[in-house]
Design an enzyme around this catalytic site. Structure first.
Site, PDB file in Angstrom:
ATOM      1  N   HIS A 137     -21.969  27.017 103.879  1.00 13.62           N
ATOM      2  CA  HIS A 137     -21.796  28.700 102.823  1.00 13.62           C
ATOM      3  C   HIS A 137     -22.243  29.265 102.789  1.00 13.62           C
ATOM      4  O   HIS A 137     -21.915  30.281 103.638  1.00 13.62           O
ATOM      5  CB  HIS A 137     -21.395  27.711 101.572  1.00 13.62           C
ATOM      6  CG  HIS A 137     -20.833  26.812 101.357  1.00 13.62           C
ATOM      7  ND1 HIS A 137     -19.423  26.453 101.109  1.00 13.62           N
ATOM      8  CD2 HIS A 137     -21.249  25.560 101.326  1.00 13.62           C
ATOM      9  CE1 HIS A 137     -19.338  25.584 101.017  1.00 13.62           C
ATOM     10  NE2 HIS A 137     -19.111  24.790 100.883  1.00 13.62           N
ATOM     11  N   HIS A 141     -30.752  31.030  99.950  1.00  8.20           N
ATOM     12  CA  HIS A 141     -29.761  31.836 101.242  1.00  8.20           C
ATOM     13  C   HIS A 141     -29.633  32.666 100.603  1.00  8.20           C
ATOM     14  O   HIS A 141     -29.683  33.591  99.928  1.00  8.20           O
ATOM     15  CB  HIS A 141     -29.079  30.531 101.042  1.00  8.20           C
ATOM     16  CG  HIS A 141     -28.347  30.354  99.099  1.00  8.20           C
ATOM     17  ND1 HIS A 141     -28.949  29.661  97.866  1.00  8.20           N
ATOM     18  CD2 HIS A 141     -26.954  31.121  98.557  1.00  8.20           C
ATOM     19  CE1 HIS A 141     -28.107  30.382  96.277  1.00  8.20           C
ATOM     20  NE2 HIS A 141     -27.623  31.008  97.285  1.00  8.20           N
ATOM     21  N   HIS A 170     -25.213  36.023 101.090  1.00 12.17           N
ATOM     22  CA  HIS A 170     -24.298  36.193 101.328  1.00 12.17           C
ATOM     23  C   HIS A 170     -24.310  37.171 101.362  1.00 12.17           C
ATOM     24  O   HIS A 170     -24.932  37.880 101.702  1.00 12.17           O
ATOM     25  CB  HIS A 170     -23.650  36.364  99.604  1.00 12.17           C
ATOM     26  CG  HIS A 170     -24.119  34.419  98.602  1.00 12.17           C
ATOM     27  ND1 HIS A 170     -23.009  33.368  98.447  1.00 12.17           N
ATOM     28  CD2 HIS A 170     -25.245  34.837  97.850  1.00 12.17           C
ATOM     29  CE1 HIS A 170     -23.723  32.630  97.633  1.00 12.17           C
ATOM     30  NE2 HIS A 170     -25.253  33.792  97.417  1.00 12.17           N
ATOM     31  N   GLU A 212     -23.409  39.799  96.185  1.00 15.61           N
ATOM     32  CA  GLU A 212     -22.584  39.304  95.518  1.00 15.61           C
ATOM     33  C   GLU A 212     -22.196  39.849  93.497  1.00 15.61           C
ATOM     34  O   GLU A 212     -21.744  40.850  92.825  1.00 15.61           O
ATOM     35  CB  GLU A 212     -22.925  37.138  94.697  1.00 15.61           C
ATOM     36  CG  GLU A 212     -22.946  37.002  95.790  1.00 15.61           C
ATOM     37  CD  GLU A 212     -22.467  35.065  95.784  1.00 15.61           C
ATOM     38  OE1 GLU A 212     -23.743  34.802  95.147  1.00 15.61           O
ATOM     39  OE2 GLU A 212     -21.501  35.184  95.957  1.00 15.61           O
ATOM     40  N   HIS A 222     -31.287  34.686  97.645  1.00 15.30           N
ATOM     41  CA  HIS A 222     -30.858  34.329  96.485  1.00 15.30           C
ATOM     42  C   HIS A 222     -32.158  33.289  96.879  1.00 15.30           C
ATOM     43  O   HIS A 222     -32.188  32.249  97.094  1.00 15.30           O
ATOM     44  CB  HIS A 222     -29.837  33.508  95.791  1.00 15.30           C
ATOM     45  CG  HIS A 222     -28.488  34.353  95.051  1.00 15.30           C
ATOM     46  ND1 HIS A 222     -27.383  33.811  95.857  1.00 15.30           N
ATOM     47  CD2 HIS A 222     -28.982  35.813  95.170  1.00 15.30           C
ATOM     48  CE1 HIS A 222     -26.726  35.501  95.130  1.00 15.30           C
ATOM     49  NE2 HIS A 222     -27.600  36.129  94.463  1.00 15.30           N
ATOM     50  N   THR A 231     -22.987  30.983  91.389  1.00 20.47           N
ATOM     51  CA  THR A 231     -22.187  31.834  92.137  1.00 20.47           C
ATOM     52  C   THR A 231     -20.560  31.395  92.989  1.00 20.47           C
ATOM     53  O   THR A 231     -20.114  31.173  93.025  1.00 20.47           O
ATOM     54  CB  THR A 231     -22.699  32.626  92.777  1.00 20.47           C
ATOM     55  OG1 THR A 231     -23.511  32.310  93.699  1.00 20.47           O
ATOM     56  CG2 THR A 231     -23.723  34.254  91.885  1.00 20.47           C
TER      57      THR A 231
HETATM   58  C1  SG5 Z   1     -24.558  27.444  97.573  1.00 19.29           C
HETATM   59  O1  SG5 Z   1     -24.789  27.996  96.583  1.00 19.29           O
HETATM   60  C2  SG5 Z   1     -25.914  25.638  98.149  1.00 19.29           C
HETATM   61  C3  SG5 Z   1     -26.673  25.371  96.304  1.00 19.29           C
HETATM   62  C4  SG5 Z   1     -26.471  26.498  95.364  1.00 19.29           C
HETATM   63  C5  SG5 Z   1     -25.565  27.719  95.502  1.00 19.29           C
HETATM   64  O2  SG5 Z   1     -23.694  26.594  96.376  1.00 19.29           O
HETATM   65  O3  SG5 Z   1     -25.085  25.372  98.653  1.00 19.29           O
HETATM   66  C6  SG5 Z   1     -25.145  24.676  99.755  1.00 19.29           C
HETATM   67  O4  SG5 Z   1     -25.750  26.239 100.223  1.00 19.29           O
HETATM   68  C7  SG5 Z   1     -24.477  23.635 100.240  1.00 19.29           C
HETATM   69  C8  SG5 Z   1     -25.481  22.686 100.160  1.00 19.29           C
HETATM   70  O5  SG5 Z   1     -27.177  24.786  96.734  1.00 19.29           O
HETATM   71  C9  SG5 Z   1     -28.041  23.175  96.238  1.00 19.29           C
HETATM   72  O6  SG5 Z   1     -26.788  22.883  95.732  1.00 19.29           O
HETATM   73  C10 SG5 Z   1     -28.864  22.540  97.133  1.00 19.29           C
HETATM   74  C11 SG5 Z   1     -30.328  22.560  96.276  1.00 19.29           C
HETATM   75  O7  SG5 Z   1     -27.049  25.720  94.224  1.00 19.29           O
HETATM   76  C12 SG5 Z   1     -28.450  25.758  93.658  1.00 19.29           C
HETATM   77  O8  SG5 Z   1     -29.232  25.704  94.314  1.00 19.29           O
HETATM   78  C13 SG5 Z   1     -28.362  24.835  92.495  1.00 19.29           C
HETATM   79  C14 SG5 Z   1     -29.503  24.389  92.248  1.00 19.29           C
HETATM   80  C15 SG5 Z   1     -25.354  28.437  94.246  1.00 19.29           C
HETATM   81  O9  SG5 Z   1     -26.632  29.026  93.952  1.00 19.29           O
HETATM   82  S1  SG5 Z   1     -26.498  30.734  93.926  1.00 19.29           S
HETATM   83  O10 SG5 Z   1     -25.696  30.805  91.678  1.00 19.29           O
HETATM   84  O11 SG5 Z   1     -27.740  31.269  93.856  1.00 19.29           O
HETATM   85  N1  SG5 Z   1     -25.192  31.618  94.785  1.00 19.29           N
HETATM   86 ZN    ZN Z   2     -26.910  32.352  96.355  1.00 16.20          ZN
END
Ligand code: SG5
Ligand code: ZN
Length: 263
Positions: free
Chosen positions: A70, A98, A100, A111, A124, A204
């Site tokens: 993602h 990570h 977007h 976002e 983020h 998100t």
């Molecule tokens: C992604 O964004 C991350 C999540 C993250 C959410 O979905 O997951 C991935 O990239 C796939 C593994 O990361 C994880 O779940 C791993 C810790 O959620 C979190 O970081 C929750 C702790 C949503 O993040 S966001 O709201 O900042 N966009």
């Molecule tokens: Zn994010």
């Protein structure tokens, strides 16, 4: 932690985010993210400056870069990282970061939007509240997470982002991972001016838990077109096979009466 990612079936294709509510009904909840930040409606709050936001990372916290299917994800060893102050009532540790982003050469992909305007990407930095045992326990609590959002604008090359953006070509496919074997302080990704907007929102991506205190930096950081293009070295699965990863953003959600505060 991958269990949190809702491994199940969600993506950014077809109706994408508009059908997430079918499996994650909280998608239509009262504190969802992202939002459009209407700058004229943000409430300047002196308390945010009286107790300034402290951000302290370290140059050996970044462990690896993974293609999650993602986004990219830099996994962090939170020891020696903490943020506190500003809108936060306790200390939070960094767990991962990570981004977007949108299509090549276009100014959409962030976002959050500011007065209806998007940026080409948004970083983020995800932190979890130390009052909980670990991030898994924190992830669905109303004060469990704090995410710092940093807009990327198209401009000159960002020397600080380069060591990371250079790694994307080494993790083309979902699950690919490369260790970070150099010192790197993610604070170099923050804008020089630490003015921000803050509001209560959600993850998100599914599972869309309403657990995030959002801290969105007002000033974007400049990255080059080449650095934005490097994000597309990451691949994901599309209905028509493997493709370049982009448009991995959720659009703004209803405010439902929430107030955005501003430094
Ligand atoms: C992604 O964004 C991350 C999540 C993250 C959410 O979905 O997951 C991935 O990239 C796939 C593994 O990361 C994880 O779940 C791993 C810790 O959620 C979190 O970081 C929750 C702790 C949503 O993040 S966001 O709201 O900042 N966009
Ligand atoms: Zn994010």
């Amino acid at each position: 932690v991958s269990r949190l990612c809702g491994d199940g079936e969600w993506n950014y294709y077809g109706r994408g985010p508009s059908k997430w509510h079918e499996h994650f009904p909280i998608a239509k909840g009262q504190r969802q993210s992202p939002i459009d930040i209407v700058t004229g409606s943000a409430k300047v709050d002196q308390a945010l400056s009286d107790k300034p936001l402290k951000i302290s990372y370290s140059n050996n916290c970044c462990q690896s870069v993974t293609n999650t299917g993602h986004s990219f994800q830099v996994v962090v060893d939170g020891a020696g990282t903490e943020i506190s102050g500003g809108p936060l009532d306790s200390t939070y540790k960094l767990v991962q970061y990570h981004a977007h982003w949108g299509p090549l050469g276009e100014n959409v992909g962030s976002e959050h939007t500011v007065d209806g305007v998007s940026y080409p990407a948004e970083l983020h930095l995800v932190h979890w509240n130390q009052k909980y045992k670990d991030v898994t326990e924190a992830v669905d609590k109303p004060d469990g997470l704090a995410v710092i959002g940093v807009f990327f604008s198209r401009g000159k090359e960002h020397a600080g982002f380069k060591p990371i953006s250079d790694l994307f070509s080494k993790v083309p496919r979902k699950g690919d991972k490369v260790d970070i074997n150099f010192n790197y302080d993610p604070a170099c990704l923050l804008p020089a001016q630490r003015n921000y907007w803050t509001y209560l929102g959600s993850l998100t991506t599914p599972p869309l838990f309403e657990s995030v205190t959002w801290i969105v930096m007002k000033d974007p950081v400049e990255v080059s077109s080449e650095q934005l293009a490097a994000l597309r070295n990451l691949l994901w699965e599309t209905p028509s096979g493997e493709g370049q990863m982009f448009n991995n953003y959720r659009p703004p959600q209803p405010l439902h009466g929430r107030v955005v505060r501003s430094t």
